[in-house]
Design an enzyme around this catalytic site. Structure first.
Site, PDB file in Angstrom:
ATOM      1  N   TYR A  96       0.839  -1.202   0.000  1.00  0.00           N
ATOM      2  CA  TYR A  96       0.000   0.000   0.000  1.00  0.00           C
ATOM      3  C   TYR A  96       0.875   1.253   0.000  1.00  0.00           C
ATOM      4  O   TYR A  96       0.744   2.112  -0.867  1.00  0.00           O
ATOM      5  CB  TYR A  96      -0.900  -0.035   1.234  1.00  0.00           C
ATOM      6  N   LYS A 147       1.411   3.735  -3.230  1.00  0.00           N
ATOM      7  CA  LYS A 147       0.941   5.123  -3.200  1.00  0.00           C
ATOM      8  C   LYS A 147       2.089   6.097  -3.434  1.00  0.00           C
ATOM      9  O   LYS A 147       1.918   7.159  -4.033  1.00  0.00           O
ATOM     10  CB  LYS A 147       0.277   5.422  -1.850  1.00  0.00           C
TER      11      LYS A 147
END
Ligand code: NAD
Ligand code: UDP
Ligand code: UDP
Length: 315
Positions: A145, A149
């Site tokens: 994650y 990002k």
């Protein structure tokens, strides 16, 4: 005349609130979602609006539509969901962002990326300002994650520099409110659901870790203000509520607001769980003329009401 606006992840928690708000201001909304963590329930009330269109689509594959603006929110957001299929999570951030940037470039649309406070990892600067580069583990359980990002932010800035695409990066801090999925494992939904069922509330670690919680309506205001900035304004901008609480305080507040009989229990802290998190929002105040208005108590009361109705619990 309204704009044609694509919202990826539009059937999710934040996305569904955003679609609703964009429709209310007279826009034509194309909601793109693969329904991995989102649901048709979240957008059921919008489906018979002529200005709302739902496309079941995975942004890892290209998408050809015509539009003026793109909000790129598609990505599982809770640690339980994003670590369920970590490779897919990274692909969604990376290939998904490239496809949406390609779409923005072809259609000359503005594009906003829902980035995250996770780009700061387990921060050594407190509160976190946008110029802090972060302290992120590249190979841990949360990396799919966090690093996805971070790479997405890189793509956004390079499309801006190389192709002059008008990009906007919002670094979103923990946000909560109605329509967070009951089972997504995030702290506010977990605590409220357990409190309403009078089940033990489970704190990971000793509960001294902190988070700063923003109510969804405030967050949506900020995203729309950010999209409306001039084409040279890229951010990144921190969006969140700087009021910081320990997880133990949050548990006690929720038990008290729900009049619950739940007890607090403790379990091991997951790997790389950040010890503290609080946004410095000076930049958002100055550049967007925005700051959150809803207090934690006020927001929790609205959220508790939503889960009470969903679970059929009398409050
Ligand atoms: P959510 O899980 O409710 O929404 C994400 C949506 O994206 C879901 O509807 C899901 O089905 C969809 N999706 C996932 N992968 C997809 C794919 N490959 N193609 C198409 N759709 C896909 O989570 P949320 O809290 O609404 O988060 C929305 C965005 O905001 C995410 O990008 C998240 O990283 C970001 N964000 C949220 C928070 C928060 O506290 N809520 C904090 C920081 C960042
Ligand atoms: N793309 C898309 N929709 C569009 C335009 C492009 O999904 O309307 C995808 C396209 O398939 C490509 C990606 O976006 O894989 C990046 O597009 P770009 O034009 O930047 O790159 P290129 O096609 O030159 O590789
Ligand atoms: N947490 C907890 N109990 C739960 C869910 C979460 O103690 O049932 C803790 C978690 O370990 C973290 C904080 O609450 O320290 C916030 O977790 P969440 O998953 O909501 O978001 P994060 O900010 O970690 O991405």
């Amino acid at each position: 005349m309204g704009k044609r606006i694509v919202v990826t992840g539009g059937a999710g928690f934040l996305g569904s609130h955003l679609c609703e708000r964009l429709l209310k201001s007279g826009n034509d909304v194309i909601c793109v979602d693969n329904l991995f963590t989102g649901s048709k329930e979240n957008i059921r009330h919008l489906l018979n609006n002529n200005y709302f269109e739902f496309i079941r689509h995975d942004i890892v594959t290209p998408l050809y539509v015509e539009c003026d603006e793109i909000y790129n929110l598609a990505c599982p957001a809770s640690p339980v969901h994003y670590s369920h299929d970590p490779i897919k999570t990274t692909k969604t951030s990376i290939f998904g962002s490239v496809n949406m940037l390609g779409l923005a470039k072809r259609t000359n649309s503005k594009i906003l990326q829902a980035s995250t406070s996770e780009v700061y990892g387990d921060p050594q600067m407190h509160p976190q300002r946008e110029d802090y580069w972060g302290n992120v583990n590249p190979i841990g359980l949360r990396s799919c994650y966090d690093e996805g990002k971070r790479a997405a932010e890189t793509f956004f800035m390079d499309y801006h520099r190389k192709y002059k695409v008008s990009v906007k990066i919002a670094r979103i801090f923990n946000t909560y409110g109605p329509r967070m999925s009951c089972n997504d494992g995030r702290v506010v939904s977990n605590f409220i659901v357990r409190a309403l069922k009078n089940e033990d509330i489970i704190i990971y670690g000793d509960g001294s870790q902190t988070r700063s919680f923003c109510y969804v309506d405030d967050l949506i205001d900020a995203l729309i203000k950010l999209m409306d900035t001039g084409s040279d304004f890229t951010g990144p901008v921190n969006i969140g509520n700087p009021e910081e609480h320990t997880i133990l305080e949050l548990a006690e507040t929720i038990i008290s607001l729900t009049n619950s009989k739940s007890k607090i229990a403790f379990q091991e802290l997951p790997q790389d769980d950040p010890a503290k998190r609080k946004p410095d929002i000076s930049y958002a105040k100055e550049s967007l003329d925005w700051e959150p208005k809803v207090s934690l108590n006020e927001g929790l009361i609205k959220t508790i009401k939503y889960y009470g109705e969903l679970l059929n619990v009398k409050l």
